[in-house]
Design an enzyme around this catalytic site. Structure first.
Site, mmCIF file in Angstrom:
data_model
loop_
_atom_site.group_PDB
_atom_site.id
_atom_site.type_symbol
_atom_site.label_atom_id
_atom_site.label_comp_id
_atom_site.label_asym_id
_atom_site.label_seq_id
_atom_site.Cartn_x
_atom_site.Cartn_y
_atom_site.Cartn_z
ATOM 1 C CB ALA A 128 13.340 52.081 -0.450
ATOM 2 C CB CYS A 129 11.333 48.409 3.831
ATOM 3 S SG CYS A 129 12.256 49.671 4.740
ATOM 4 C CB THR A 130 10.340 44.114 0.721
ATOM 5 O OG1 THR A 130 10.984 44.769 -0.379
ATOM 6 C CG2 THR A 130 9.275 43.166 0.194
ATOM 7 C CD GLU B 181 7.386 48.394 2.710
ATOM 8 O OE1 GLU B 181 7.787 48.531 1.546
ATOM 9 O OE2 GLU B 181 7.902 47.582 3.518
#
Length: 471
Positions: free
Chosen positions: A6-8, A99
């Site tokens: 659960a990235c940015t 992502e």
């Protein structure tokens, strides 16, 4: 299949960056608070006859006979696949996988995920050693998706010295990709981000064969006069507005302070791509990836009632963060793979030259249990100590990060100067040696701060009690 991350992600074009490099960057956030990561150089291969089988979902692929050398950040536990995540190969192509993105139920009804298709655990391993440009990264991945299908929704970044491409695979077989304009940046936070697609402009957009027909056949476009990929394939839910959009809001608030005026954390229509209002430095990218709604009521490290309202960019469960600085090899001899281990808010980004034979033992060998000789565990330990007495330790921690960023800039300039006269194996050997020196310097400085704060923390115990000195 369930997405593990659960990235940015952040992308910055070469005319938007301070130094003229293309940047792709991402926080790799995991489900668990601790997921040890390694930093490796994977060797080039020739004459190979092997089949890859994912330990995670058994996707099976015949590997090409030849593959290039590349850097990567695999997970220590390989039972769920290599999860190499990101790197720069010897053709000076960088990639970051992935992502996690989520499609709506309408489109998944007609093109569901493929259980044994491509998933995050395998993408870096199956793509990065074989691509020679950012555009080829999209094309190569698209062919694999057409052949094998996708097990989950994933956004992928590809960069070379000329171009940045962002690709979103959202269903079992449907995807699009957009070239990020040179004078722009883009931020994406676990949402389908790509907006309007111009099917008459293949130089700047790519897409899965038959995607227009797929949308038309199943009557999936909610708009009257546009083909907006986000509207057709994405979601707009309460979770998006609490978990995702606030991260875009904060990043654009910092990078586009004028254009983003009036935006709110829960706005669903913030643009994916924006023109930079100032030249973005490496340190600016770091600031965004380290951020936790700093200087707003939403900061979880603050004391405002709203502090737990939204999901921040920097998390305690970030396994690693990377900034891939892709430089023009006509001007510089190598690109730079910046790595942050531990919690981004509290730990520095360490620059490693991509043209290298191996990595330092402290990054290569990671034990299962905490050991301060391991860079991963050392940084996790520092983050734990800083957060435990945040108000008392934050200033020293920020000074330490600033000091190391200053040192890194001087070191890179020095190495670039020395490397200018080197070629071939002599260049690679020199840069490898410099990487070891960089690792040693950061580890030594991090240990010094860790033990300093640990000692100071003894005076901050809640079990302390001041007595009358006369007793």
């Amino acid at each position: 299949m369930q997405n593990k991350d659960a990235c940015t992600s952040i992308m910055v074009g070469k005319k938007a960056s301070l130094d003229g490099a293309n940047y792709i960057a991402r926080n790799e956030d995991r489900v668990k608070a601790i997921e040890p990561k390694r930093f490796l150089v994977k060797s080039a291969v020739k004459g190979r006859h092997e089949t890859y089988v994912s330990p995670y979902n058994k996707v099976t692929v015949a590997l090409p006979e030849e593959g290039m050398r590349y850097t990567s950040t695999p997970t220590l536990d390989q039972t769920a696949g290599p999860n190499e995540e990101d790197g720069i190969n010897e053709a000076n192509v960088a990639a970051s996988f992935t992502e996690s993105v989520y499609a709506n139920d309408r489109v998944l009804a007609y093109d569901p995920y493929v259980k044994n298709g491509l998933a995050e655990d395998s993408l870096c391993t199956l793509v990065l050693p074989y691509i020679h440009s950012a555009r080829e990264g999209v094309e190569y991945t698209g062919k694999l998706i057409a052949e094998l299908g996708s097990a989950e929704g994933n956004g992928m970044q590809f960069a070379d010295a000329d171009d940045i491409w962002y690709m979103e695979v959202v269903t079992g077989h449907q995807w699009v990709a957009v070239r990020i304009p040179d004078d722009c940046y883009a931020v994406t936070p676990n949402q389908v981000a790509i907006e309007d697609i111009d099917f008459d402009d293949p130089d700047n957009y790519m897409w899965a064969d038959g995607i227009q027909e797929f949308v038309e056949e199943h009557q999936l476009n909610p708009d009257h006069d546009r083909w907006d990929f986000r509207h057709i394939f994405g979601t707009s839910t309460q979770k998006d507005r609490r978990y995702n959009t606030p991260r875009t809001w904060f990043a654009q608030r910092y990078l586009s302070p004028n254009a983003s005026l009036g935006q709110r954390p829960e706005d669903s229509e913030m643009p994916f791509i924006r023109k930079a209002e100032f030249k973005i430095a490496n340190e600016d990218i770091q600031y965004v990836l380290k951020s936790h709604f700093n200087e707003t009521p939403y900061d979880p490290m603050g004391d405002a009632p709203e502090r737990k309202t939204y999901r921040a960019i920097s998390l305690s469960r970030t396994a690693q963060s990377h900034i891939l600085q892709v430089r023009d090899l006509n001007k510089y001899k190598t690109s730079i793979h910046w790595i942050e281990l531990g919690v981004p808010a509290f730990n520095p980004y360490v620059p490693f030259f991509a043209n290298a034979n191996d990595t330092d033992e402290s990054y290569r060998n990671v034990p299962e249990k905490m050991n301060l000789e391991s860079a991963f565990w050392l940084n996790e330990a520092l983050a734990e100590v800083v957060e435990s007495h945040y108000q008392e330790f934050m200033e020293k921690d920020e000074d330490y990060q600033k000091e190391l960023n200053e040192w890194a800039r001087r070191k890179i300039a020095q190495v670039d100067k020395e490397a200018a006269s080197l070629e071939g194996q002599a260049l690679t050997d020199y840069l490898t040696g410099q990487n070891h020196e960089i690792a040693s310097h950061y580890n030594k400085r991090t240990k010094a701060l860790f033990f300093e704060l640990l000692t100071e923390g003894c005076e901050l115990s809640k079990m302390s009690f001041k007595m009358d000195p006369n007793l």
